[in-house]
Design an enzyme around this catalytic site. Structure first.
Site, short mmCIF file in Angstrom:
data_model
loop_
_atom_site.label_atom_id
_atom_site.label_comp_id
_atom_site.label_asym_id
_atom_site.label_seq_id
_atom_site.Cartn_x
_atom_site.Cartn_y
_atom_site.Cartn_z
N SER A 86 0.85 -1.19 0.00
CA SER A 86 0.00 0.00 0.00
C SER A 86 0.88 1.24 0.00
CB SER A 86 -0.89 0.02 1.25
OG SER A 86 -1.52 1.28 1.41
N TYR B 238 -2.67 -1.47 9.76
CA TYR B 238 -2.72 -1.93 8.37
C TYR B 238 -1.40 -1.66 7.66
CZ TYR B 238 -4.03 -1.84 3.40
OH TYR B 238 -4.08 -2.03 2.03
#
Length: 253
Positions: free
Chosen positions: A145, A158
């Site tokens: 990400s 995350y």
């Protein structure tokens, strides 16, 4: 025996995974894609790939249940034999993921453990279990990400797990190099999908803010990511190894 390359893609029924599956097929690969609960959507993707003249199979998989991986790979063996006429596949794409938006101070142990199992532990052991079925000279594509570089509040857990995947990618590349297996990781920026409840796609304020941070002036679309992953599964990308490729349109540069 089949000479067509085969990719095993987790989370291929919608969003980024659907685009990856479509573009893998356009690059001439056959596809085994997994879904968690969206069987009808997965079947639709299989139909699209078949229409492109390639073979595809959809299998159910819960990447948070590691003790189910042995049974899953028995299904993979059957699909390889019955549908593709071979015993091994060539590329593994660890795409499955879920959103977790919680401030560091408020993240619960339950949230943390669930995300850790899906984003790191699941990918770690799924890849380990896949190795006997992965052809030498093949490849692995992990998904990270932009949030490992772009620090956005409420994404600490995350993003930390995605950062762990980035380090793991380098170790995998080093340790699997003797088998000529390339391992890379793609880091998408903000993308318009239903990920995280569709907030980037459906919240106009969030969308506009993210677009304003991006050099190319918009947020991403699945079509911006699928071709990047598919490219890494082609011979043209054979000398790219142990790399983090951010596909974010130039966010926060």
């Amino acid at each position: 025996m089949s000479t067509t390359k085969i990719a095993l893609l987790t989370g291929g029924s919608r969003g980024l995974g659907k685009s990856m599956a479509q573009h893998l097929a356009k690059k001439g690969l056959d596809v085994i894609l997994t879904y968690h609960s969206q069987q009808a959507e997965a079947a639709g993707v299989v139909g699209e790939i078949t229409a492109l003249g390639r073979k595809a199979v959809a299998l159910q998989l819960d990447t948070s249940t590691v003790n189910g991986f042995d049974a899953f790979f028995e299904q993979v063996k059957t699909a390889l034999r019955d549908t593709f006429g071979t015993a091994k596949f060539d590329f593994l794409i660890n795409n499955v993921g879920t959103g977790l938006y919680a401030p560091f101070a408020e993240t619960t142990e339950e949230q943390f453990d669930q995300a850790l199992t899906i984003h790191f532990k699941g990918s770690f052991f799924l890849t380990q279990k896949a190795l006997p079925l992965l052809n030498d000279g093949g490849g692995i594509v992990n998904i990270s990400s932009g949030l490992t570089r772009i620090i956005n509040p409420s994404s600490s857990a995350y993003a930390s797990m995605k950062a762990a995947m980035e380090v793991l990618t380098k170790y995998q590349a080093k340790e699997l190099g003797s088998r000529r297996i390339q391992v890379n990781i793609v880091a998408p920026g903000a993308i318009e999908t239903d990920f995280g409840g569709g907030r980037t796609r459906d919240n106009k304020q969030i969308n506009a803010h993210l677009a304003s941070l991006t050099a190319l002036g918009r947020v991403g679309l699945p079509e911006d990511i699928g071709p990047v992953v598919a490219f890494l599964c082609t011979d043209e990308a054979r000398w790219i190894n142990a790399q983090r490729l951010e596909a974010s349109g130039g966010m926060s540069i």
